[in-house]
Motif scaffolding. Structure first.
Motif, PDB file in Angstrom:
ATOM      1  N   LYS A   1      -0.462  -5.403  -9.384  1.00  0.00           N
ATOM      2  CA  LYS A   1      -1.164  -6.023  -8.251  1.00  0.00           C
ATOM      3  C   LYS A   1      -1.281  -5.056  -7.073  1.00  0.00           C
ATOM      4  O   LYS A   1      -2.339  -4.938  -6.458  1.00  0.00           O
ATOM      5  CB  LYS A   1      -0.438  -7.303  -7.841  1.00  0.00           C
ATOM      6  N   ASP A   2      -0.192  -4.349  -6.747  1.00  0.00           N
ATOM      7  CA  ASP A   2      -0.213  -3.397  -5.628  1.00  0.00           C
ATOM      8  C   ASP A   2      -1.211  -2.269  -5.870  1.00  0.00           C
ATOM      9  O   ASP A   2      -1.910  -1.849  -4.946  1.00  0.00           O
ATOM     10  CB  ASP A   2       1.171  -2.804  -5.386  1.00  0.00           C
ATOM     11  N   GLU A   3      -1.286  -1.805  -7.113  1.00  0.00           N
ATOM     12  CA  GLU A   3      -2.234  -0.742  -7.438  1.00  0.00           C
ATOM     13  C   GLU A   3      -3.673  -1.233  -7.311  1.00  0.00           C
ATOM     14  O   GLU A   3      -4.539  -0.516  -6.822  1.00  0.00           O
ATOM     15  CB  GLU A   3      -1.981  -0.216  -8.853  1.00  0.00           C
ATOM     16  N   LEU A   4      -3.927  -2.455  -7.731  1.00  0.00           N
ATOM     17  CA  LEU A   4      -5.267  -3.029  -7.619  1.00  0.00           C
ATOM     18  C   LEU A   4      -5.672  -3.207  -6.153  1.00  0.00           C
ATOM     19  O   LEU A   4      -6.804  -2.917  -5.779  1.00  0.00           O
ATOM     20  CB  LEU A   4      -5.348  -4.371  -8.358  1.00  0.00           C
ATOM     21  N   GLU A   5      -4.732  -3.681  -5.358  1.00  0.00           N
ATOM     22  CA  GLU A   5      -5.006  -3.848  -3.930  1.00  0.00           C
ATOM     23  C   GLU A   5      -5.254  -2.499  -3.269  1.00  0.00           C
ATOM     24  O   GLU A   5      -6.146  -2.371  -2.423  1.00  0.00           O
ATOM     25  CB  GLU A   5      -3.861  -4.587  -3.251  1.00  0.00           C
ATOM     26  N   SER A   6      -4.484  -1.503  -3.646  1.00  0.00           N
ATOM     27  CA  SER A   6      -4.650  -0.165  -3.091  1.00  0.00           C
ATOM     28  C   SER A   6      -6.004   0.407  -3.496  1.00  0.00           C
ATOM     29  O   SER A   6      -6.715   0.996  -2.673  1.00  0.00           O
ATOM     30  CB  SER A   6      -3.525   0.743  -3.585  1.00  0.00           C
ATOM     31  N   LYS A   7      -6.382   0.220  -4.756  1.00  0.00           N
ATOM     32  CA  LYS A   7      -7.671   0.704  -5.233  1.00  0.00           C
ATOM     33  C   LYS A   7      -8.811   0.000  -4.494  1.00  0.00           C
ATOM     34  O   LYS A   7      -9.775   0.641  -4.069  1.00  0.00           O
ATOM     35  CB  LYS A   7      -7.809   0.483  -6.735  1.00  0.00           C
ATOM     36  N   LYS A   8      -8.692  -1.285  -4.308  1.00  0.00           N
ATOM     37  CA  LYS A   8      -9.724  -2.044  -3.596  1.00  0.00           C
ATOM     38  C   LYS A   8      -9.844  -1.552  -2.153  1.00  0.00           C
ATOM     39  O   LYS A   8     -10.943  -1.379  -1.639  1.00  0.00           O
ATOM     40  CB  LYS A   8      -9.403  -3.538  -3.623  1.00  0.00           C
ATOM     41  N   PHE A   9      -8.711  -1.327  -1.518  1.00  0.00           N
ATOM     42  CA  PHE A   9      -8.712  -0.819  -0.146  1.00  0.00           C
ATOM     43  C   PHE A   9      -9.421   0.530  -0.069  1.00  0.00           C
ATOM     44  O   PHE A   9     -10.257   0.767   0.809  1.00  0.00           O
ATOM     45  CB  PHE A   9      -7.278  -0.701   0.379  1.00  0.00           C
ATOM     46  N   LEU A  10      -9.104   1.432  -1.004  1.00  0.00           N
ATOM     47  CA  LEU A  10      -9.723   2.756  -1.008  1.00  0.00           C
ATOM     48  C   LEU A  10     -11.224   2.670  -1.280  1.00  0.00           C
ATOM     49  O   LEU A  10     -12.007   3.414  -0.690  1.00  0.00           O
ATOM     50  CB  LEU A  10      -9.043   3.660  -2.043  1.00  0.00           C
ATOM     51  N   GLU A  11     -11.627   1.752  -2.142  1.00  0.00           N
ATOM     52  CA  GLU A  11     -13.053   1.554  -2.408  1.00  0.00           C
ATOM     53  C   GLU A  11     -13.766   1.055  -1.150  1.00  0.00           C
ATOM     54  O   GLU A  11     -14.884   1.481  -0.851  1.00  0.00           O
ATOM     55  CB  GLU A  11     -13.261   0.577  -3.567  1.00  0.00           C
ATOM     56  N   GLN A  12     -13.118   0.176  -0.400  1.00  0.00           N
ATOM     57  CA  GLN A  12     -13.695  -0.317   0.846  1.00  0.00           C
ATOM     58  C   GLN A  12     -13.810   0.810   1.871  1.00  0.00           C
ATOM     59  O   GLN A  12     -14.805   0.909   2.592  1.00  0.00           O
ATOM     60  CB  GLN A  12     -12.849  -1.457   1.413  1.00  0.00           C
ATOM     61  N   GLN A  13     -12.797   1.668   1.920  1.00  0.00           N
ATOM     62  CA  GLN A  13     -12.830   2.801   2.836  1.00  0.00           C
ATOM     63  C   GLN A  13     -13.973   3.758   2.480  1.00  0.00           C
ATOM     64  O   GLN A  13     -14.674   4.260   3.360  1.00  0.00           O
ATOM     65  CB  GLN A  13     -11.494   3.569   2.798  1.00  0.00           C
ATOM     66  N   LEU A  14     -14.165   3.984   1.188  1.00  0.00           N
ATOM     67  CA  LEU A  14     -15.242   4.847   0.736  1.00  0.00           C
ATOM     68  C   LEU A  14     -16.596   4.261   1.115  1.00  0.00           C
ATOM     69  O   LEU A  14     -17.478   4.975   1.608  1.00  0.00           O
ATOM     70  CB  LEU A  14     -15.153   5.054  -0.783  1.00  0.00           C
TER      71      LEU A  14
END
Length: 79
Positions: free
Chosen positions: A3-16
């Protein structure tokens, strides 16, 4: 993925995506400022009629308005 990895990936995608939007708007502003510079240089280097001066002033006002609109978009993108 956890879950933490998915949230981190989603956050990075939003930043991009945020960066891409910012970059696009900045490119649009740069093009409009370049056009304003081109008009000003042309006016400086040529003797213009009052009608030409009026037309160029109107172009500059329109470009300035467009830049202002883009700047507002730039500041309204939530990070």
């Amino acid at each position: 993925m956890e879950k933490d990895e998915l949230e981190s990936k989603k956050f990075l995608e939003q930043q991009l995506e945020w960066c891409k939007e910012q970059d696009y708007i900045l490119e649009e502003i740069e093009m409009k400022l370049y056009e304003m510079k081109r008009i000003a240089e042309y006016a400086f280097n040529h003797e213009l009629t009052p009608l030409e001066i009026d037309q160029m002033n109107n172009q500059l006002k329109e470009l300035k308005s467009e830049v202002h609109f883009l700047e507002k978009q730039l500041s309204s993108i939530v990070h």
